[in-house]
Write an enzyme that holds these catalytic residues in place. Structure first.
Site, PDB file in Angstrom:
ATOM      1  N   LYS A  53      47.203  36.663  40.039  1.00  0.00           N
ATOM      2  CA  LYS A  53      45.963  37.097  38.472  1.00  0.00           C
ATOM      3  C   LYS A  53      46.575  37.231  37.518  1.00  0.00           C
ATOM      4  O   LYS A  53      45.798  36.799  36.442  1.00  0.00           O
ATOM      5  CB  LYS A  53      45.120  37.805  39.594  1.00  0.00           C
ATOM      6  N   GLN A  97      41.980  45.170  44.714  1.00  0.00           N
ATOM      7  CA  GLN A  97      42.754  44.298  45.371  1.00  0.00           C
ATOM      8  C   GLN A  97      42.821  44.460  46.820  1.00  0.00           C
ATOM      9  O   GLN A  97      42.295  45.989  46.801  1.00  0.00           O
ATOM     10  CB  GLN A  97      44.407  43.878  45.264  1.00  0.00           C
ATOM     11  N   ASP A 120      34.363  40.465  41.576  1.00  0.00           N
ATOM     12  CA  ASP A 120      35.179  39.392  42.796  1.00  0.00           C
ATOM     13  C   ASP A 120      33.913  38.855  43.555  1.00  0.00           C
ATOM     14  O   ASP A 120      34.004  38.228  44.694  1.00  0.00           O
ATOM     15  CB  ASP A 120      35.564  40.397  43.874  1.00  0.00           C
TER      16      ASP A 120
END
Ligand code: GUN
Length: 283
Positions: A53, A97, A120
């Protein structure tokens, strides 16, 4: 090979050109695009995802930073950190994460990322917007699956889509997005009886189970579009949920692992980060 290869690497490179322009346009208006990724603990797979990322951010001129937190952090400390990042005016997107180390509550932590910075698409408000079909931040992997199918002009309207897997991150949002595209959607899972009978009816088959090569050629209809969301490690090598070598001879379209949906996930994350920055700029 009979099937058309749905090449996530190629599509993500194509998207990269367009995304660079969007970042540049914001820069010219005096706006930097920034993403903050929070990584708790030392899981090596998560560390690899976070690095990817970060690299994607660098490629586009997005300022990415990773906040590393120790495995033993308390729920309160983690949530305080997420609150602080969300209050920071300089940050456009915040990503936690997953999975979190044992003992930490993911749902509670995710609720501390404000919907506007939730790149997200995991916040309950964004999930609710997807449920009702209104505009919100859409989770990266499902968004990537739909982008891939559309880019390869796979017919969706009126077709039977079968999603194998019912996770909140992939299976359920994928089913909702396919429904929005006017597919007839069936969701299968570990308790589904006669799974192969159902997958064989699929014009579009999305495999998101996390079991290496569990979708075999006999489970696939001739000419179907098969999207492999699985990332499994077998003898040190990455492989998907689909038995690629056999299924590619029967399917009409197929995505590989690696180089398929994984690449799209990162590309869609970048899309969500830039989108968040553009929205903040408009305000
Ligand atoms: N872990 C596995 N996939 C994802 C993802 O898409 N987002 C986050 N935050 N964690 C993940």
């Amino acid at each position: 090979m009979a099937a058309v290869l749905m090449d996530g690497k190629l599509l993500s490179e194509e998207l990269c050109l367009e995304q660079k322009q969007r970042v540049l346009a914001l820069r010219e208006m005096g706006k930097k695009v920034t993403l903050s990724v929070v990584l708790v603990g030392n899981d090596p797979a998560s560390a690899t995802y976070v690095r990817n990322k970060q690299l994607a951010c660098e490629k586009l001129g997005i300022e990415g930073s990773t906040v590393m937190l120790p495995e033993g952090i308390s729920q309160q400390e983690l949530e305080n950190k997420l609150d602080a990042l969300c209050e920071d005016e300089a940050i456009d997107g915040v990503l936690l994460q997953l999975p979190l180390p044992k003992g930490l509550d993911e749902e509670s932590a995710l609720a501390h990322i404000t919907p506007e910075k939730d790149v997200d698409g995991f916040h309950a408000l964004n999930q609710g917007k997807l449920f009702s079909g209104t505009d919100g931040v859409v989770a990266c992997t499902p968004k990537g699956v739909i982008h891939m199918l559309k880019r390869y002009q796979v017919p969706l309207c009126g077709k039977h889509a079968v999603v194998v897997g019912r996770s909140n991150i992939v299976g359920k949002p994928c089913a909702l997005l396919l429904l929005k595209e006017n597919c007839t959607v069936t969701v299968c899972h570990s308790r589904t009886e006669n799974l192969a009978d159902i997958t064989r009816q699929a014009d579009i088959l999305v495999a998101a189970v996390g079991k290496a090569k569990m979708i075999t050629a006999d489970m696939v209809k001739e000419g179907a579009a098969v999207v492999d969301v699985g990332i499994n490690r077998v003898d040190g090598r990455l492989c998907g949920d689909v038995d690629f070598d056999a299924v590619k001879e029967k399917a009409g379209y197929i995505s590989p692992v690696p180089g398929g949906v994984g690449k799209m996930t990162v590309a869609m994350l970048m899309d969500n980060v830039i989108g968040a920055a553009e929205k903040r700029m408009k305000k």
